[in-house]
Write an enzyme that holds these catalytic residues in place. Structure first.
Site, PDB file in Angstrom:
ATOM      1  N   CYS A 135       0.830  -1.215   0.000  1.00  0.00           N
ATOM      2  CA  CYS A 135       0.000   0.000   0.000  1.00  0.00           C
ATOM      3  C   CYS A 135       0.861   1.260   0.000  1.00  0.00           C
ATOM      4  CB  CYS A 135      -0.926  -0.025   1.217  1.00  0.00           C
ATOM      5  SG  CYS A 135      -1.952   1.443   1.358  1.00  0.00           S
ATOM      6  N   CYS A 138      -0.427   4.087   2.157  1.00  0.00           N
ATOM      7  CA  CYS A 138      -0.166   3.919   3.603  1.00  0.00           C
ATOM      8  C   CYS A 138       1.309   4.178   3.934  1.00  0.00           C
ATOM      9  CB  CYS A 138      -0.460   2.488   4.056  1.00  0.00           C
ATOM     10  SG  CYS A 138      -1.933   1.750   3.392  1.00  0.00           S
ATOM     11  N   ASP A 139       2.196   3.663   3.125  1.00  0.00           N
ATOM     12  CA  ASP A 139       3.603   3.569   3.549  1.00  0.00           C
ATOM     13  C   ASP A 139       4.585   4.403   2.727  1.00  0.00           C
ATOM     14  OD1 ASP A 139       2.822   1.758   5.511  1.00  0.00           O
ATOM     15  OD2 ASP A 139       2.966   0.061   4.133  1.00  0.00           O
TER      16      ASP A 139
END
Ligand code: NAP
Length: 310
Positions: A135, A138-139
């Site tokens: 992701c 997300c990261d």
């Protein structure tokens, strides 16, 4: 004496399932949540969550899940550990089998989520969360000024590669063919971005370096060649599609050609009394907050259904 029939069972314990649990608990429906063997779904595979509104400093994915679970429990949600191995929604009450127990319910919310497809390498599994991610939203932030590789050739891979250029110094897209599957407009964008290099006709043989517990590079094989080439990088994003967790309901609920549950008028499925929330019915937005939102919708839909059907 058989087991009592529940008012509502919620299958899944990601943000969709736990929000549905919170709302149905507060509506006095005493929800039973079948939470799987591991609570939390994809959020427990991620680290810092910075885009969940209300947490201005961000919080860890597992912490967010744990708080959601406690909040639902505080209002009376009950939890059963384990994965459902069978489901029958052909007649009401519906039944769900967990281990050897059969649970019966008048209403069901399916919130089993989707799982990112993985390459299947042992190094990938061991380094997941330690430089390997599924992701970018997300990261990506953790890779400021670093080098990252992204695997895949569809819209997700291209979109994530473009997103990663906001942070990373260099993004290398590794694709197994000589043509992208992504839409033309996305292709134009990726070809025009000077921070992105594309390596064509490559399969990933290994992710380095498990012994150091972090990503230091990615070993690829050029089509037809026996030798490996190693690219140094600090992060690897795997973007080769997601699969919804809907096997239990094959042939029972209407699904699209990729196996996502089809919902209409909010969270209604093709079977009255069965609702679907979160990534199991959404391959477009796929965010914790949208999953939570649809979990809330499913709970309100269930409340209305039970009012009308005793
Ligand atoms: P996808 O379209 O199925 O693409 C998956 C990509 O991963 C393909 O390029 C495929 O290669 C590659 N792949 C699959 N298995 C692999 C493996 N084992 N090893 C190496 N590569 C592998 O999935 P997606 O990109 O997640 O997109 C899913 C759907 O959402 C699509 O309909 C897409 O259009 C849509 N989407 C749209 C947007 C947007 O419009 N902004 C953004 C994201 C997603 P091959 O090409 O060789 O098969």
């Amino acid at each position: 004496m058989g087991t009592p029939t529940e008012e509502v069972i919620i299958l899944g314990s990601g943000p969709a399932g736990l929000t549905a649990a919170l709302y149905t608990a507060r509506a006095n429906l005493h929800p039973l949540v079948i939470e799987g063997n591991e609570t939390g779904g994809q959020l427990v595979l991620t680290t810092l969550v910075e885009n969940y509104p209300g947490f201005s400093d961000g919080l860890m994915g597992p912490e967010l899940i744990s708080r959601m679970r406690q909040q639902a429990e505080r209002f009376g949600a009950r939890f059963v550990k384990g994965d459902a191995t069978a489901a029958d929604v052909s007649r009401n009450p519906f039944t769900l089998t967990v281990d050897n127990d059969v649970h019966k319910t008048k209403a069901l919310i399916v919130a089993t989520g989707a799982s990112a497809n993985m390459l299947g390498l042992e190094s990938e599994r061991k380094l997941l969360g330690h430089g390997v991610s599924t992701c970018a939203t997300c990261d990506g932030f953790f890779f400021r000024d670093q080098k990252v590789a992204i695997v895949g050739g569809g819209d997700s891979a291209v979109e994530e590669a473009l997103f990663l250029t906001k942070f990373a110094a260099k993004v290398t897209l590794i694709h197994r063919r000589d043509k992208l599957r992504a839409s033309k407009i996305m292709q134009e964008r990726i070809f025009a971005n000077p921070k992105i290099e594309i390596l064509w006709n490559r399969t990933v043989a290994d992710i380095l370096d498990v012994s150091q517990g972090k990503v230091t590079g990615i070993a690829t094989r050029v089509d037809g060649s026996t030798s490996l080439e190693t690219l140094a990088c600090d992060g690897v994003f795997v973007a080769i599609g997601h699969s919804p967790n809907t096997k239990l309901f094959a042939g029972q609920l209407e699904m699209d050609e990729r196996g996502y549950i089809v919902t209409h008028n909010g969270t209604l499925t093709s079977v009255p009394g069965v609702y679907a929330a979160g990534d199991v019915q959404d391959h477009v937005y796929k965010q914790a907050i949208t999953a939570a939102g649809s979990g809330c919708m499913a709970a309100l839909d269930v409340e209305r259904y039970l009012e009308n059907h005793g």
